[in-house]
Design an enzyme around this catalytic site. Structure first.
Site, PDB file in Angstrom:
ATOM      1  N   GLY A 187       0.987  -1.404  -0.053  1.00  0.00           N
ATOM      2  CA  GLY A 187       0.163   0.181   0.012  1.00  0.00           C
ATOM      3  C   GLY A 187       0.719   1.291  -0.083  1.00  0.00           C
ATOM      4  N   ASP A 188       0.193   2.570   0.228  1.00  0.00           N
ATOM      5  CA  ASP A 188       0.299   3.728   0.477  1.00  0.00           C
ATOM      6  C   ASP A 188       1.576   3.697   1.392  1.00  0.00           C
ATOM      7  OD1 ASP A 188      -0.369   4.590  -1.806  1.00  0.00           O
ATOM      8  OD2 ASP A 188      -1.790   5.417  -0.219  1.00  0.00           O
ATOM      9  N   GLY A 230      -2.163  -2.201  -1.847  1.00  0.00           N
ATOM     10  CA  GLY A 230      -3.045  -1.841  -0.134  1.00  0.00           C
ATOM     11  C   GLY A 230      -4.536  -1.809  -0.188  1.00  0.00           C
ATOM     12  N   ARG A 295      -7.484   0.247  14.934  1.00  0.00           N
ATOM     13  CA  ARG A 295      -7.258  -0.628  14.575  1.00  0.00           C
ATOM     14  C   ARG A 295      -7.766  -2.345  14.720  1.00  0.00           C
ATOM     15  NH1 ARG A 295      -2.628   1.304  12.001  1.00  0.00           N
ATOM     16  NH2 ARG A 295      -1.940  -1.076  10.213  1.00  0.00           N
ATOM     17  N   ARG A 301     -12.636   0.331  10.046  1.00  0.00           N
ATOM     18  CA  ARG A 301     -11.756   2.091  11.214  1.00  0.00           C
ATOM     19  C   ARG A 301     -12.118   3.391  10.228  1.00  0.00           C
ATOM     20  NH1 ARG A 301      -7.243  -0.513   9.820  1.00  0.00           N
ATOM     21  NH2 ARG A 301      -5.501   0.977   9.549  1.00  0.00           N
ATOM     22  N   GLU A 491       0.535   8.754   8.044  1.00  0.00           N
ATOM     23  CA  GLU A 491       1.209   8.610   9.146  1.00  0.00           C
ATOM     24  C   GLU A 491       1.082  10.464  10.078  1.00  0.00           C
ATOM     25  OE1 GLU A 491       2.657   5.850  10.007  1.00  0.00           O
ATOM     26  OE2 GLU A 491       2.493   5.096   8.501  1.00  0.00           O
TER      27      GLU A 491
END
Length: 521
Positions: A187-188, A230, A295, A301, A491
Protein backbone atom coordinates in the site's frame (compact mmCIF):
# COMPACT_ATOMS: atom_id res chain seq x y z
CA UNK A 1 21.00 1.16 -36.29
CA UNK A 2 20.48 0.80 -39.99
CA UNK A 3 17.28 1.78 -41.74
CA UNK A 4 15.86 -1.75 -41.69
CA UNK A 5 12.70 -2.18 -43.74
CA UNK A 6 10.76 -5.42 -43.50
CA UNK A 7 7.61 -6.19 -45.41
CA UNK A 8 5.94 -9.50 -46.11
CA UNK A 9 2.50 -11.13 -46.18
CA UNK A 10 1.85 -13.01 -42.94
CA UNK A 11 -1.07 -15.01 -41.61
CA UNK A 12 -2.66 -14.24 -38.22
CA UNK A 13 -5.74 -15.58 -36.40
CA UNK A 14 -7.52 -12.48 -37.75
CA UNK A 15 -6.63 -13.25 -41.38
CA UNK A 16 -3.79 -12.47 -43.78
CA UNK A 17 -2.01 -9.15 -43.49
CA UNK A 18 0.69 -7.31 -45.35
CA UNK A 19 2.97 -6.66 -42.37
CA UNK A 20 5.70 -4.03 -42.46
CA UNK A 21 8.34 -2.56 -40.16
CA UNK A 22 9.14 0.88 -41.64
CA UNK A 23 12.58 2.55 -41.36
CA UNK A 24 13.12 3.80 -37.83
CA UNK A 25 11.43 0.73 -36.37
CA UNK A 26 8.81 2.71 -34.43
CA UNK A 27 5.69 0.76 -35.43
CA UNK A 28 4.67 -2.67 -36.61
CA UNK A 29 2.02 -2.07 -39.25
CA UNK A 30 -0.49 -4.50 -40.70
CA UNK A 31 -2.83 -3.97 -43.65
CA UNK A 32 -5.48 -6.60 -44.56
CA UNK A 33 -4.47 -8.36 -47.75
CA UNK A 34 -8.10 -8.79 -48.75
CA UNK A 35 -10.67 -6.31 -47.51
CA UNK A 36 -13.95 -8.15 -47.83
CA UNK A 37 -15.91 -6.59 -44.97
CA UNK A 38 -16.24 -3.12 -43.54
CA UNK A 39 -15.08 -4.54 -40.21
CA UNK A 40 -11.72 -5.62 -41.64
CA UNK A 41 -9.13 -3.35 -40.05
CA UNK A 42 -5.39 -3.19 -39.93
CA UNK A 43 -3.22 -2.79 -36.86
CA UNK A 44 -0.46 -0.54 -35.64
CA UNK A 45 1.62 -1.69 -32.66
CA UNK A 46 4.12 0.85 -31.27
CA UNK A 47 7.48 -0.84 -30.74
CA UNK A 48 7.92 1.15 -27.52
CA UNK A 49 4.85 -0.64 -26.13
CA UNK A 50 5.96 -4.12 -27.11
CA UNK A 51 6.65 -6.31 -24.10
CA UNK A 52 8.47 -9.08 -25.93
CA UNK A 53 8.77 -10.91 -29.25
CA UNK A 54 9.17 -14.68 -29.10
CA UNK A 55 9.68 -17.41 -31.63
CA UNK A 56 6.78 -19.85 -31.52
CA UNK A 57 3.06 -19.64 -30.74
CA UNK A 58 1.57 -18.31 -27.52
CA UNK A 59 -0.36 -21.09 -25.81
CA UNK A 60 -2.29 -18.66 -23.63
CA UNK A 61 -2.65 -14.96 -22.80
CA UNK A 62 -0.01 -15.09 -20.05
CA UNK A 63 2.74 -15.62 -22.55
CA UNK A 64 3.56 -19.31 -22.18
CA UNK A 65 5.10 -20.33 -25.47
CA UNK A 66 4.82 -23.46 -27.50
CA UNK A 67 7.82 -25.50 -28.65
CA UNK A 68 10.73 -23.17 -29.38
CA UNK A 69 11.74 -25.29 -32.38
CA UNK A 70 8.65 -24.07 -34.30
CA UNK A 71 10.28 -21.57 -36.62
CA UNK A 72 7.19 -21.10 -38.77
CA UNK A 73 5.57 -18.60 -36.44
CA UNK A 74 6.36 -15.88 -33.93
CA UNK A 75 4.34 -13.97 -31.33
CA UNK A 76 4.37 -10.29 -30.47
CA UNK A 77 3.31 -9.34 -26.92
CA UNK A 78 2.24 -5.74 -26.44
CA UNK A 79 0.25 -3.30 -24.32
CA UNK A 80 -3.47 -3.47 -25.03
CA UNK A 81 -5.71 -0.75 -23.58
CA UNK A 82 -9.08 -1.50 -22.01
CA UNK A 83 -10.48 1.83 -20.82
CA UNK A 84 -8.19 2.93 -17.96
CA UNK A 85 -6.47 -0.44 -17.62
CA UNK A 86 -3.66 -2.01 -19.61
CA UNK A 87 -3.63 -5.67 -20.51
CA UNK A 88 -1.11 -7.99 -22.11
CA UNK A 89 -2.10 -8.39 -25.74
CA UNK A 90 -0.59 -10.91 -28.13
CA UNK A 91 -0.66 -11.47 -31.85
CA UNK A 92 0.66 -14.60 -33.52
CA UNK A 93 2.14 -14.46 -37.01
CA UNK A 94 2.64 -17.48 -39.28
CA UNK A 95 5.22 -17.42 -42.07
CA UNK A 96 5.63 -19.72 -45.09
CA UNK A 97 7.21 -23.07 -44.09
CA UNK A 98 11.00 -23.28 -44.12
CA UNK A 99 11.31 -19.62 -45.09
CA UNK A 100 13.10 -18.63 -41.86
CA UNK A 101 11.19 -15.37 -42.03
CA UNK A 102 10.07 -15.82 -38.42
CA UNK A 103 13.67 -15.74 -37.16
CA UNK A 104 14.36 -12.67 -39.27
CA UNK A 105 11.30 -10.85 -37.91
CA UNK A 106 12.06 -11.78 -34.30
CA UNK A 107 15.65 -10.58 -34.54
CA UNK A 108 14.65 -7.30 -36.17
CA UNK A 109 11.86 -6.54 -33.70
CA UNK A 110 13.99 -7.43 -30.67
CA UNK A 111 16.74 -5.14 -31.93
CA UNK A 112 14.31 -2.24 -32.35
CA UNK A 113 12.81 -2.88 -28.90
CA UNK A 114 16.30 -2.52 -27.40
CA UNK A 115 16.95 0.58 -29.51
CA UNK A 116 13.75 2.37 -28.45
CA UNK A 117 13.65 0.92 -24.93
CA UNK A 118 16.79 2.38 -23.40
CA UNK A 119 14.82 3.33 -20.27
CA UNK A 120 13.55 -0.22 -19.71
CA UNK A 121 14.82 -1.81 -16.50
CA UNK A 122 16.78 -5.04 -16.74
CA UNK A 123 17.14 -5.64 -13.02
CA UNK A 124 14.71 -4.70 -10.24
CA UNK A 125 14.67 -4.94 -6.45
CA UNK A 126 11.15 -5.89 -5.37
CA UNK A 127 9.82 -5.39 -1.84
CA UNK A 128 6.62 -7.22 -0.91
CA UNK A 129 4.69 -6.34 2.23
CA UNK A 130 2.63 -9.50 2.92
CA UNK A 131 0.70 -7.96 5.82
CA UNK A 132 -0.43 -4.73 4.18
CA UNK A 133 -3.93 -3.96 2.93
CA UNK A 134 -5.95 -7.10 2.30
CA UNK A 135 -2.88 -9.31 2.77
CA UNK A 136 -2.82 -10.33 -0.91
CA UNK A 137 0.49 -8.75 -1.92
CA UNK A 138 2.36 -12.06 -2.36
CA UNK A 139 -0.45 -13.59 -4.40
CA UNK A 140 -0.78 -10.47 -6.57
CA UNK A 141 2.92 -10.38 -7.33
CA UNK A 142 3.31 -14.10 -8.06
CA UNK A 143 0.20 -14.47 -10.22
CA UNK A 144 -0.02 -11.13 -12.04
CA UNK A 145 3.36 -9.38 -11.98
CA UNK A 146 6.16 -11.97 -11.92
CA UNK A 147 5.05 -13.62 -15.22
CA UNK A 148 5.20 -10.25 -16.98
CA UNK A 149 8.68 -9.52 -15.65
CA UNK A 150 9.84 -12.98 -16.75
CA UNK A 151 8.32 -12.53 -20.21
CA UNK A 152 10.15 -9.22 -20.63
CA UNK A 153 13.44 -10.72 -19.48
CA UNK A 154 13.65 -8.64 -16.30
CA UNK A 155 15.66 -10.04 -13.41
CA UNK A 156 13.75 -9.40 -10.18
CA UNK A 157 15.26 -9.91 -6.74
CA UNK A 158 12.40 -10.25 -4.26
CA UNK A 159 12.50 -9.27 -0.59
CA UNK A 160 9.42 -10.27 1.40
CA UNK A 161 9.43 -8.05 4.47
CA UNK A 162 8.74 -9.47 7.91
CA UNK A 163 8.97 -6.35 10.08
CA UNK A 164 8.55 -2.60 9.98
CA UNK A 165 11.42 -0.66 8.34
CA UNK A 166 13.01 -3.81 6.95
CA UNK A 167 12.84 -2.37 3.42
CA UNK A 168 14.30 0.92 4.68
CA UNK A 169 17.24 -0.82 6.35
CA UNK A 170 17.92 -2.84 3.21
CA UNK A 171 17.93 0.23 0.95
CA UNK A 172 20.13 2.24 3.29
CA UNK A 173 22.79 -0.42 3.86
CA UNK A 174 22.90 -2.77 0.85
CA UNK A 175 24.65 -2.31 -2.48
CA UNK A 176 22.07 -1.22 -5.09
CA UNK A 177 24.44 -0.64 -8.00
CA UNK A 178 23.17 -3.64 -9.96
CA UNK A 179 19.52 -2.50 -9.86
CA UNK A 180 17.77 -0.06 -12.16
CA UNK A 181 14.69 0.44 -10.03
CA UNK A 182 12.79 -0.42 -6.87
CA UNK A 183 9.31 -1.93 -6.81
CA UNK A 184 6.83 -1.59 -3.95
CA UNK A 185 4.20 -4.33 -3.70
CA UNK A 186 1.85 -3.14 -0.98
CA UNK A 187 0.00 0.00 0.00
CA UNK A 188 0.90 3.66 0.35
CA UNK A 189 2.81 2.90 3.55
CA UNK A 190 5.12 0.48 1.76
CA UNK A 191 5.77 2.99 -1.01
CA UNK A 192 6.50 5.73 1.53
CA UNK A 193 9.03 3.53 3.31
CA UNK A 194 10.87 2.94 0.03
CA UNK A 195 10.69 6.61 -0.96
CA UNK A 196 12.03 7.89 2.37
CA UNK A 197 14.89 5.39 2.37
CA UNK A 198 15.83 6.14 -1.23
CA UNK A 199 15.88 9.92 -0.72
CA UNK A 200 17.83 9.59 2.54
CA UNK A 201 20.33 7.20 0.91
CA UNK A 202 20.88 9.61 -1.97
CA UNK A 203 21.60 12.55 0.34
CA UNK A 204 23.84 10.45 2.58
CA UNK A 205 25.91 9.07 -0.32
CA UNK A 206 26.38 12.59 -1.67
CA UNK A 207 27.29 14.01 1.72
CA UNK A 208 24.39 16.47 1.50
CA UNK A 209 23.13 18.05 4.72
CA UNK A 210 19.46 18.02 5.69
CA UNK A 211 19.89 20.31 8.68
CA UNK A 212 18.53 23.44 6.95
CA UNK A 213 15.08 23.95 5.47
CA UNK A 214 16.35 25.60 2.27
CA UNK A 215 18.60 22.67 1.32
CA UNK A 216 18.41 21.53 -2.31
CA UNK A 217 17.73 17.81 -2.12
CA UNK A 218 19.32 15.55 -4.74
CA UNK A 219 17.19 13.31 -6.94
CA UNK A 220 17.75 9.56 -6.58
CA UNK A 221 19.08 7.60 -9.55
CA UNK A 222 16.57 4.78 -9.17
CA UNK A 223 12.93 4.95 -10.16
CA UNK A 224 10.18 3.41 -8.02
CA UNK A 225 7.41 1.21 -9.34
CA UNK A 226 4.18 0.74 -7.42
CA UNK A 227 2.20 -2.50 -7.59
CA UNK A 228 -1.02 -1.63 -5.72
CA UNK A 229 -1.85 -4.16 -3.02
CA UNK A 230 -3.05 -1.93 -0.17
CA UNK A 231 -6.33 -0.52 1.09
CA UNK A 232 -6.36 2.85 -0.72
CA UNK A 233 -3.28 3.04 -2.96
CA UNK A 234 -3.71 6.78 -3.43
CA UNK A 235 -0.28 7.41 -4.99
CA UNK A 236 -0.78 4.72 -7.64
CA UNK A 237 -4.32 5.89 -8.45
CA UNK A 238 -3.26 9.53 -8.79
CA UNK A 239 -0.27 8.77 -11.04
CA UNK A 240 -1.63 5.93 -13.20
CA UNK A 241 -5.40 6.44 -13.05
CA UNK A 242 -6.29 3.00 -11.76
CA UNK A 243 -5.31 0.59 -8.99
CA UNK A 244 -4.66 -2.35 -11.29
CA UNK A 245 -1.51 -4.47 -10.71
CA UNK A 246 -1.16 -5.52 -14.36
CA UNK A 247 -1.35 -1.92 -15.58
CA UNK A 248 1.34 -0.86 -13.13
CA UNK A 249 3.54 -3.83 -14.03
CA UNK A 250 3.35 -3.01 -17.73
CA UNK A 251 4.37 0.59 -17.05
CA UNK A 252 7.42 -0.79 -15.26
CA UNK A 253 8.26 -3.20 -18.07
CA UNK A 254 8.26 -0.58 -20.84
CA UNK A 255 10.32 1.78 -18.67
CA UNK A 256 7.91 4.69 -18.31
CA UNK A 257 9.18 7.57 -16.18
CA UNK A 258 7.03 10.11 -14.35
CA UNK A 259 8.69 12.83 -12.26
CA UNK A 260 6.98 13.59 -8.97
CA UNK A 261 7.11 16.56 -6.61
CA UNK A 262 7.92 15.82 -2.98
CA UNK A 263 7.15 17.95 0.08
CA UNK A 264 9.58 18.05 2.98
CA UNK A 265 8.09 18.73 6.45
CA UNK A 266 10.15 20.46 9.13
CA UNK A 267 9.88 21.45 12.78
CA UNK A 268 12.38 23.97 14.13
CA UNK A 269 14.91 23.18 11.37
CA UNK A 270 14.56 19.44 11.95
CA UNK A 271 13.40 17.30 9.04
CA UNK A 272 10.39 15.19 10.05
CA UNK A 273 9.15 13.43 6.91
CA UNK A 274 8.55 13.60 3.17
CA UNK A 275 5.16 13.59 1.50
CA UNK A 276 3.89 13.09 -2.04
CA UNK A 277 0.15 13.24 -1.41
CA UNK A 278 -1.61 14.71 1.66
CA UNK A 279 -0.28 16.67 4.61
CA UNK A 280 -3.42 17.42 6.63
CA UNK A 281 -4.30 19.15 9.89
CA UNK A 282 -7.67 19.22 11.63
CA UNK A 283 -10.21 16.88 10.07
CA UNK A 284 -7.82 14.44 8.39
CA UNK A 285 -5.41 14.54 11.30
CA UNK A 286 -8.26 13.67 13.67
CA UNK A 287 -9.43 10.85 11.37
CA UNK A 288 -6.01 9.18 11.23
CA UNK A 289 -5.40 9.70 14.96
CA UNK A 290 -8.74 8.11 15.88
CA UNK A 291 -8.36 5.25 13.40
CA UNK A 292 -4.99 4.32 14.91
CA UNK A 293 -6.76 3.76 18.24
CA UNK A 294 -9.20 1.37 16.60
CA UNK A 295 -6.99 -0.78 14.39
CA UNK A 296 -8.84 -3.82 15.70
CA UNK A 297 -11.81 -2.70 13.59
CA UNK A 298 -9.96 -3.27 10.32
CA UNK A 299 -10.58 -1.03 7.28
CA UNK A 300 -13.98 0.01 8.68
CA UNK A 301 -12.11 2.06 11.29
CA UNK A 302 -11.60 4.81 8.70
CA UNK A 303 -15.34 5.10 8.12
CA UNK A 304 -15.96 5.19 11.87
CA UNK A 305 -13.22 7.78 12.47
CA UNK A 306 -14.47 9.93 9.58
CA UNK A 307 -18.06 9.89 10.81
CA UNK A 308 -16.91 10.76 14.33
CA UNK A 309 -14.81 13.67 13.06
CA UNK A 310 -17.74 15.05 11.05
CA UNK A 311 -20.05 14.75 14.07
CA UNK A 312 -17.58 16.49 16.39
CA UNK A 313 -17.03 19.26 13.82
CA UNK A 314 -13.91 20.48 15.60
CA UNK A 315 -12.08 23.60 14.49
CA UNK A 316 -8.62 24.72 15.53
CA UNK A 317 -7.07 28.14 15.79
CA UNK A 318 -3.78 28.97 14.17
CA UNK A 319 -1.87 31.02 11.61
CA UNK A 320 -1.09 29.78 8.12
CA UNK A 321 1.68 31.51 6.17
CA UNK A 322 2.33 30.51 2.59
CA UNK A 323 4.45 31.48 -0.39
CA UNK A 324 2.40 31.73 -3.56
CA UNK A 325 3.69 29.89 -6.60
CA UNK A 326 4.10 33.16 -8.44
CA UNK A 327 2.76 31.90 -11.77
CA UNK A 328 -0.32 32.93 -13.73
CA UNK A 329 -0.20 29.90 -15.99
CA UNK A 330 -1.98 27.64 -13.53
CA UNK A 331 -4.09 27.86 -10.42
CA UNK A 332 -6.08 25.28 -8.43
CA UNK A 333 -9.38 26.21 -10.11
CA UNK A 334 -8.35 26.65 -13.74
CA UNK A 335 -9.81 23.28 -14.84
CA UNK A 336 -6.43 22.32 -16.32
CA UNK A 337 -5.94 18.65 -15.53
CA UNK A 338 -2.58 16.94 -15.22
CA UNK A 339 -2.81 14.34 -17.96
CA UNK A 340 0.00 12.22 -19.36
CA UNK A 341 2.39 14.53 -21.22
CA UNK A 342 1.19 17.55 -19.23
CA UNK A 343 2.59 20.76 -20.76
CA UNK A 344 2.64 22.58 -17.40
CA UNK A 345 4.81 19.86 -15.84
CA UNK A 346 7.00 19.77 -18.97
CA UNK A 347 7.58 23.52 -18.72
CA UNK A 348 8.44 23.02 -15.07
CA UNK A 349 11.05 20.44 -16.09
CA UNK A 350 12.75 23.01 -18.30
CA UNK A 351 12.60 25.55 -15.50
CA UNK A 352 14.11 23.14 -12.99
CA UNK A 353 16.95 22.25 -15.36
CA UNK A 354 18.03 25.86 -15.36
CA UNK A 355 17.20 26.60 -11.74
CA UNK A 356 20.75 27.63 -10.79
CA UNK A 357 21.06 30.33 -13.43
CA UNK A 358 17.52 31.49 -12.80
CA UNK A 359 18.10 31.70 -9.06
CA UNK A 360 21.19 33.83 -9.63
CA UNK A 361 19.17 36.23 -11.77
CA UNK A 362 16.39 36.43 -9.19
CA UNK A 363 18.83 37.22 -6.41
CA UNK A 364 20.64 39.84 -8.49
CA UNK A 365 17.54 41.95 -9.09
CA UNK A 366 15.90 41.32 -5.69
CA UNK A 367 12.88 39.39 -6.98
CA UNK A 368 11.44 36.33 -5.25
CA UNK A 369 9.47 33.40 -6.64
CA UNK A 370 6.21 34.45 -4.98
CA UNK A 371 4.97 36.68 -2.22
CA UNK A 372 4.17 35.40 1.26
CA UNK A 373 0.65 35.73 2.62
CA UNK A 374 -0.86 35.03 6.02
CA UNK A 375 -4.28 33.79 7.08
CA UNK A 376 -5.22 33.54 10.76
CA UNK A 377 -8.40 32.05 12.15
CA UNK A 378 -10.16 28.84 13.09
CA UNK A 379 -9.93 25.98 10.63
CA UNK A 380 -11.79 22.71 10.31
CA UNK A 381 -9.12 21.44 7.94
CA UNK A 382 -5.78 22.59 6.53
CA UNK A 383 -4.67 20.41 3.63
CA UNK A 384 -1.50 20.57 1.56
CA UNK A 385 -1.38 18.24 -1.43
CA UNK A 386 1.18 18.06 -4.22
CA UNK A 387 -1.05 15.85 -6.36
CA UNK A 388 -4.79 15.42 -6.80
CA UNK A 389 -4.77 12.76 -4.02
CA UNK A 390 -7.48 10.93 -5.92
CA UNK A 391 -8.55 7.43 -4.94
CA UNK A 392 -11.37 5.07 -5.94
CA UNK A 393 -13.70 6.56 -3.29
CA UNK A 394 -12.82 10.10 -4.39
CA UNK A 395 -12.02 9.93 -8.12
CA UNK A 396 -11.55 13.70 -8.40
CA UNK A 397 -9.37 13.91 -5.30
CA UNK A 398 -8.79 16.72 -2.83
CA UNK A 399 -7.57 19.08 -5.55
CA UNK A 400 -8.57 17.87 -9.03
CA UNK A 401 -6.33 20.33 -10.89
CA UNK A 402 -3.16 19.74 -8.87
CA UNK A 403 -0.12 18.74 -10.94
CA UNK A 404 2.30 15.90 -10.36
CA UNK A 405 5.51 17.65 -11.32
CA UNK A 406 5.14 21.43 -11.55
CA UNK A 407 7.07 22.20 -8.35
CA UNK A 408 3.99 23.39 -6.45
CA UNK A 409 1.38 22.15 -3.99
CA UNK A 410 -2.21 23.18 -3.41
CA UNK A 411 -3.09 24.62 0.01
CA UNK A 412 -6.76 24.11 0.95
CA UNK A 413 -8.13 26.01 3.95
CA UNK A 414 -11.54 25.00 5.29
CA UNK A 415 -12.61 27.69 7.74
CA UNK A 416 -14.92 27.12 10.69
CA UNK A 417 -18.47 26.35 9.59
CA UNK A 418 -21.47 24.25 10.57
CA UNK A 419 -21.38 20.48 10.44
CA UNK A 420 -23.84 20.38 7.55
CA UNK A 421 -21.80 22.89 5.55
CA UNK A 422 -18.64 20.88 6.07
CA UNK A 423 -20.46 17.69 5.10
CA UNK A 424 -21.52 19.43 1.91
CA UNK A 425 -17.86 20.16 1.18
CA UNK A 426 -16.86 16.54 1.82
CA UNK A 427 -19.57 15.04 -0.37
CA UNK A 428 -18.35 17.13 -3.29
CA UNK A 429 -15.16 15.07 -3.25
CA UNK A 430 -17.17 12.09 -4.47
CA UNK A 431 -18.88 13.80 -7.41
CA UNK A 432 -18.11 16.38 -10.08
CA UNK A 433 -19.19 19.42 -8.03
CA UNK A 434 -16.60 22.10 -7.27
CA UNK A 435 -15.56 21.49 -3.65
CA UNK A 436 -13.89 24.91 -3.59
CA UNK A 437 -17.00 26.85 -4.61
CA UNK A 438 -18.07 27.42 -1.03
CA UNK A 439 -17.74 30.63 1.05
CA UNK A 440 -15.78 28.91 3.85
CA UNK A 441 -13.20 27.24 1.56
CA UNK A 442 -10.14 28.92 0.06
CA UNK A 443 -7.40 27.36 -2.06
CA UNK A 444 -3.97 28.57 -3.16
CA UNK A 445 -1.13 27.22 -5.30
CA UNK A 446 2.02 27.46 -3.19
CA UNK A 447 5.67 26.53 -2.95
CA UNK A 448 6.02 26.67 0.84
CA UNK A 449 3.75 26.72 3.94
CA UNK A 450 4.27 27.53 7.63
CA UNK A 451 1.76 26.80 10.38
CA UNK A 452 1.72 28.05 13.96
CA UNK A 453 -0.98 26.85 16.33
CA UNK A 454 -2.66 28.91 19.04
CA UNK A 455 -0.85 26.72 21.56
CA UNK A 456 2.26 28.75 20.85
CA UNK A 457 0.64 32.08 20.03
CA UNK A 458 -1.91 32.53 22.79
CA UNK A 459 -0.92 30.22 25.64
CA UNK A 460 -0.78 31.49 29.17
CA UNK A 461 1.00 29.25 31.65
CA UNK A 462 1.50 26.80 28.80
CA UNK A 463 -2.13 25.67 28.65
CA UNK A 464 -4.61 27.37 26.28
CA UNK A 465 -8.27 27.43 27.09
CA UNK A 466 -10.39 24.86 25.29
CA UNK A 467 -12.80 26.18 22.70
CA UNK A 468 -16.42 26.09 23.81
CA UNK A 469 -18.74 24.45 21.31
CA UNK A 470 -21.99 25.71 19.95
CA UNK A 471 -23.59 23.53 17.36
CA UNK A 472 -25.56 20.43 16.55
CA UNK A 473 -23.89 18.23 19.16
CA UNK A 474 -24.51 20.76 21.94
CA UNK A 475 -23.82 19.40 25.38
CA UNK A 476 -22.26 16.20 24.05
CA UNK A 477 -19.05 18.06 23.15
CA UNK A 478 -18.93 21.39 24.94
CA UNK A 479 -15.16 21.59 24.79
CA UNK A 480 -12.58 20.40 22.33
CA UNK A 481 -8.79 19.97 22.35
CA UNK A 482 -6.89 23.20 21.62
CA UNK A 483 -4.80 21.60 18.88
CA UNK A 484 -5.15 18.81 16.34
CA UNK A 485 -2.33 16.78 14.82
CA UNK A 486 -0.85 16.57 11.34
CA UNK A 487 -1.09 13.49 9.19
CA UNK A 488 1.55 12.99 6.52
CA UNK A 489 0.49 10.43 3.91
CA UNK A 490 -1.33 8.50 6.64
CA UNK A 491 1.35 8.81 9.32
CA UNK A 492 0.90 10.99 12.43
CA UNK A 493 3.43 13.76 13.05
CA UNK A 494 4.42 14.44 16.64
CA UNK A 495 4.70 18.21 16.18
CA UNK A 496 1.95 20.76 15.53
CA UNK A 497 3.96 23.76 14.34
CA UNK A 498 5.62 22.83 11.08
CA UNK A 499 6.89 24.23 7.82
CA UNK A 500 6.49 22.59 4.42
CA UNK A 501 8.55 23.03 1.29
CA UNK A 502 7.95 21.64 -2.21
CA UNK A 503 10.88 20.01 -4.03
CA UNK A 504 10.12 19.90 -7.75
CA UNK A 505 10.44 16.53 -9.47
CA UNK A 506 12.57 15.04 -6.70
CA UNK A 507 11.73 11.41 -7.48
CA UNK A 508 10.67 9.44 -10.55
CA UNK A 509 8.11 6.65 -10.79
CA UNK A 510 7.64 3.92 -13.37
CA UNK A 511 4.52 5.65 -14.70
CA UNK A 512 3.49 8.22 -17.32
CA UNK A 513 0.63 10.07 -15.62
CA UNK A 514 -3.05 9.48 -16.26
CA UNK A 515 -3.88 8.92 -19.91
CA UNK A 516 -6.81 10.96 -21.18
CA UNK A 517 -9.46 8.66 -22.58
CA UNK A 518 -10.59 9.47 -26.13
CA UNK A 519 -14.01 11.08 -26.40
CA UNK A 520 -16.72 8.72 -27.65
CA UNK A 521 -20.00 9.71 -29.20
Amino acid sequence: MGETFLRSPLRTPRGRFLVSLPPGGEFLLGTPEFVGRASDQGFCIPVQEMIAVKLGAASDAKGDLGPPEDENCFTVFFVQREKKCWRLGSLEFTVPPKSRQAVHWVNALQAWICHHGVTRPKSLLVFINPSGGRKRAVEIYQSQVAPLFALAGIHAQVVETCRANEARDYILHQDLCSFEGLVSVGGDGTFNELMHALIDRTQEKAGASTDVTDVELLSPRLRIGIIPAGSTDCVCFATVGTNDPVTSALHIVIGDSQPLDVCSIWHERKLLRYSVSLVGYGFYGDVVHTSEKHRWMGPVRYTYAGALAVWNNRSYEGTVEFQLAGTEKANPRDETRCWSGCTICSESSNRLLGISNEQQLLESDGRTDGEWQQVRGRFLAINVTSMSSACPKSPEGLSPCAHLADGTADLILVHECSMLSFLRHLTRHTNCSDQFDLPFVSVYRVRAVRFTSSKVEDCEDGEPAAHKREGLCGGLCQQEPPVSCWTCDGEILTHTDISIRVHGQLIHLFARGIEQLPCTT
